[in-house]
Design a protein around this motif. Structure first.
Motif, PDB file in Angstrom:
ATOM      1  N   SER A   1     -47.389 -12.475  66.315  1.00 37.34           N
ATOM      2  CA  SER A   1     -47.532 -12.806  67.735  1.00 37.34           C
ATOM      3  C   SER A   1     -48.952 -12.568  68.232  1.00 37.34           C
ATOM      4  CB  SER A   1     -46.550 -11.975  68.568  1.00 37.34           C
ATOM      5  OG  SER A   1     -46.920 -10.605  68.574  1.00 37.34           O
ATOM      6  N   ILE A   2     -49.772 -11.896  67.411  1.00 33.96           N
ATOM      7  CA  ILE A   2     -51.177 -11.644  67.750  1.00 33.96           C
ATOM      8  C   ILE A   2     -52.111 -12.338  66.769  1.00 33.96           C
ATOM      9  CG2 ILE A   2     -52.934  -9.862  68.132  1.00 33.96           C
ATOM     10  CD1 ILE A   2     -50.649  -7.854  68.548  1.00 33.96           C
TER      11      ILE A   2
ATOM     12  N   TRP B   1     -51.415  -6.167  73.260  1.00 31.29           N
ATOM     13  CA  TRP B   1     -51.871  -6.161  71.868  1.00 31.29           C
ATOM     14  C   TRP B   1     -52.116  -4.753  71.339  1.00 31.29           C
ATOM     15  CZ3 TRP B   1     -56.055 -10.590  71.374  1.00 31.29           C
ATOM     16  CH2 TRP B   1     -55.441 -11.818  71.650  1.00 31.29           C
ATOM     17  N   GLU B   2     -52.843  -3.953  72.103  1.00 29.51           N
ATOM     18  CA  GLU B   2     -53.203  -2.621  71.614  1.00 29.51           C
ATOM     19  C   GLU B   2     -51.978  -1.751  71.375  1.00 29.51           C
ATOM     20  OE1 GLU B   2     -54.829  -4.192  73.956  1.00 29.51           O
ATOM     21  OE2 GLU B   2     -56.953  -4.196  73.371  1.00 29.51           O
ATOM     22  N   ARG B   3     -50.974  -1.879  72.214  1.00 33.20           N
ATOM     23  CA  ARG B   3     -49.768  -1.068  72.036  1.00 33.20           C
ATOM     24  C   ARG B   3     -49.046  -1.438  70.749  1.00 33.20           C
ATOM     25  NH1 ARG B   3     -46.222  -0.862  77.412  1.00 33.20           N
ATOM     26  NH2 ARG B   3     -45.142   0.726  76.169  1.00 33.20           N
ATOM     27  N   VAL B   4     -48.924  -2.723  70.488  1.00 29.33           N
ATOM     28  CA  VAL B   4     -48.277  -3.169  69.251  1.00 29.33           C
ATOM     29  C   VAL B   4     -49.068  -2.711  68.036  1.00 29.33           C
ATOM     30  CG1 VAL B   4     -47.719  -5.211  67.871  1.00 29.33           C
ATOM     31  CG2 VAL B   4     -47.071  -5.123  70.282  1.00 29.33           C
ATOM     32  N   LEU B   5     -50.378  -2.849  68.091  1.00 31.54           N
ATOM     33  CA  LEU B   5     -51.208  -2.449  66.956  1.00 31.54           C
ATOM     34  C   LEU B   5     -51.151  -0.948  66.709  1.00 31.54           C
ATOM     35  CD1 LEU B   5     -54.225  -4.807  67.554  1.00 31.54           C
ATOM     36  CD2 LEU B   5     -52.815  -4.738  65.492  1.00 31.54           C
ATOM     37  N   GLU B   6     -51.086  -0.171  67.760  1.00 34.03           N
ATOM     38  CA  GLU B   6     -51.001   1.276  67.581  1.00 34.03           C
ATOM     39  C   GLU B   6     -49.682   1.662  66.915  1.00 34.03           C
ATOM     40  OE1 GLU B   6     -52.297   5.049  67.366  1.00 34.03           O
ATOM     41  OE2 GLU B   6     -53.437   3.259  67.927  1.00 34.03           O
ATOM     42  N   VAL B   7     -48.594   1.035  67.338  1.00 29.89           N
ATOM     43  CA  VAL B   7     -47.301   1.296  66.701  1.00 29.89           C
ATOM     44  C   VAL B   7     -47.342   0.883  65.236  1.00 29.89           C
ATOM     45  CG1 VAL B   7     -44.878   0.595  66.637  1.00 29.89           C
ATOM     46  CG2 VAL B   7     -45.940   1.182  68.817  1.00 29.89           C
TER      47      VAL B   7
ATOM     48  N   LEU C   1     -48.367   0.900  58.706  1.00 27.55           N
ATOM     49  CA  LEU C   1     -49.542   0.782  57.843  1.00 27.55           C
ATOM     50  C   LEU C   1     -49.561   1.859  56.767  1.00 27.55           C
ATOM     51  CD1 LEU C   1     -52.295  -0.683  57.382  1.00 27.55           C
ATOM     52  CD2 LEU C   1     -53.300   1.083  58.856  1.00 27.55           C
ATOM     53  N   THR C   2     -49.899   1.450  55.542  1.00 27.06           N
ATOM     54  CA  THR C   2     -50.121   2.363  54.419  1.00 27.06           C
ATOM     55  C   THR C   2     -51.453   1.975  53.777  1.00 27.06           C
ATOM     56  OG1 THR C   2     -49.185   1.073  52.586  1.00 27.06           O
ATOM     57  CG2 THR C   2     -47.615   2.250  54.013  1.00 27.06           C
TER      58      THR C   2
ATOM     59  N   ILE D   1     -51.142  -6.851  54.887  1.00 27.44           N
ATOM     60  CA  ILE D   1     -52.400  -6.350  55.427  1.00 27.44           C
ATOM     61  C   ILE D   1     -53.162  -7.484  56.110  1.00 27.44           C
ATOM     62  CG2 ILE D   1     -53.840  -6.730  53.384  1.00 27.44           C
ATOM     63  CD1 ILE D   1     -53.853  -3.613  55.681  1.00 27.44           C
ATOM     64  N   GLY D   2     -52.893  -8.721  55.695  1.00 26.07           N
ATOM     65  CA  GLY D   2     -53.569  -9.882  56.273  1.00 26.07           C
ATOM     66  C   GLY D   2     -53.334 -10.040  57.762  1.00 26.07           C
ATOM     67  N   PRO D   3     -52.087 -10.236  58.194  1.00 27.10           N
ATOM     68  CA  PRO D   3     -51.857 -10.374  59.631  1.00 27.10           C
ATOM     69  C   PRO D   3     -52.210  -9.118  60.418  1.00 27.10           C
ATOM     70  CG  PRO D   3     -49.785 -10.456  58.396  1.00 27.10           C
ATOM     71  CD  PRO D   3     -50.886 -10.569  57.408  1.00 27.10           C
ATOM     72  N   PHE D   4     -52.108  -7.936  59.783  1.00 27.59           N
ATOM     73  CA  PHE D   4     -52.495  -6.724  60.508  1.00 27.59           C
ATOM     74  C   PHE D   4     -53.989  -6.732  60.819  1.00 27.59           C
ATOM     75  CE2 PHE D   4     -54.228  -2.440  60.653  1.00 27.59           C
ATOM     76  CZ  PHE D   4     -53.482  -1.889  61.687  1.00 27.59           C
ATOM     77  N   VAL D   5     -54.811  -6.996  59.817  1.00 31.20           N
ATOM     78  CA  VAL D   5     -56.261  -6.990  60.047  1.00 31.20           C
ATOM     79  C   VAL D   5     -56.672  -8.149  60.954  1.00 31.20           C
ATOM     80  CG1 VAL D   5     -58.515  -7.266  58.931  1.00 31.20           C
ATOM     81  CG2 VAL D   5     -56.815  -5.703  57.968  1.00 31.20           C
ATOM     82  N   ASP D   6     -56.053  -9.306  60.789  1.00 34.84           N
ATOM     83  CA  ASP D   6     -56.351 -10.421  61.693  1.00 34.84           C
ATOM     84  C   ASP D   6     -56.053 -10.035  63.141  1.00 34.84           C
ATOM     85  OD1 ASP D   6     -57.190 -12.112  59.674  1.00 34.84           O
ATOM     86  OD2 ASP D   6     -55.239 -13.090  59.450  1.00 34.84           O
ATOM     87  N   ALA D   7     -54.911  -9.392  63.352  1.00 35.01           N
ATOM     88  CA  ALA D   7     -54.550  -8.963  64.701  1.00 35.01           C
ATOM     89  C   ALA D   7     -55.516  -7.893  65.206  1.00 35.01           C
ATOM     90  CB  ALA D   7     -53.117  -8.436  64.717  1.00 35.01           C
ATOM     91  N   TRP D   8     -55.889  -6.974  64.317  1.00 32.25           N
ATOM     92  CA  TRP D   8     -56.827  -5.917  64.702  1.00 32.25           C
ATOM     93  C   TRP D   8     -58.147  -6.514  65.181  1.00 32.25           C
ATOM     94  CZ3 TRP D   8     -56.050  -0.744  65.161  1.00 32.25           C
ATOM     95  CH2 TRP D   8     -57.186   0.056  65.336  1.00 32.25           C
TER      96      TRP D   8
END
Length: 211
Positions: free
Chosen positions: A76-77, A89-95, A101-102, A141-148
């Motif tokens: 979604s991000i 966005w920041e709230r979702v990423l922090e969770v 995240l590992t 890790i792809g969508p996580f870093v893209d969202a970050w």
């Protein structure tokens, strides 16, 4: 209704809108823009789980709304056209950073859920039961870093740090490659395919993106 399917649908509508506009089909593009806006409003109204500060995994399912914390919500991000309202966005990423995240990707389900499985082992039935219930998937890790980087576009150095755990893994399992999945808890034992194309592809893509 799954969170990632709705994020992908919104992204597809916006892409089609742009392509039609580029072809000079303004009326068709405007129609899709209106549909996309309805999707965006509905998505943010129905999928936001305020108590957790993240998105429901599924809404209107057989058991109602599912508040399981999973990485699917990152689409979604991370997509070209993010459907989630910017102020969330920041709230979702922090969770996601705290619970999913590992060093080797993201857990498929956050610890604490009744269905969470910390290890991918045992017979076929046991492994299948853990496959999407905590097991770490490297490609996520792809969508996580893209969202970050959507939320923090200047933080390339911080984004690169999320990839550092893959470096020592290159000497494990299949030397020089990246495994498909890992146990959800330390020491994050590599499991599944020992040289998985989508794991390698996402880490390489992000390594280039965070230079």
């Amino acid at each position: 209704k799954a969170v990632e399917i709705n994020a992908l649908w919104y992204n597809a509508l916006r892409l089609m809108e742009g392509w039609l506009a580029g072809e000079g089909r303004a009326d068709d593009a405007q129609s899709l823009a209106a549909s996309a806006e309805r999707v965006r409003q509905s998505f943010n109204r129905r999928f936001w789980y305020e108590a957790g500060g993240y998105l429901y995994d599924v809404v209107d399912g057989e058991q109602g709304d599912d508040a399981a914390c999973r990485p699917n919500q990152l689409l979604s991000i991370s997509l070209r056209h993010p459907v989630l309202d910017r102020d969330r966005w920041e709230r979702v990423l922090e969770v996601a950073r705290e619970r999913l995240l590992t060093p080797l990707g993201l857990r498929s389900l956050a610890p604490g859920h009744p269905d969470y499985k910390p290890m991918y082992d045992g017979d076929l039935r046991s492994r299948d039961a853990a496959y999407h219930q905590g097991t770490v998937w490297a490609w996520l890790i792809g969508p996580f870093v893209d969202a970050w980087l959507k939320a923090y576009p200047e933080d390339r150095l911080g984004a690169r740090r999320f990839l550092e755990g893959f470096v020592p893994h290159l000497n494990e399992a299949c030397v020089g490659s990246i495994s498909e999945i890992f146990d959800a808890e330390s020491p994050f034992t590599p499991r599944g395919c020992i040289a998985q194309a989508w794991s390698v592809a996402e880490v390489l893509r992000l390594w280039a993106k965070t230079r």
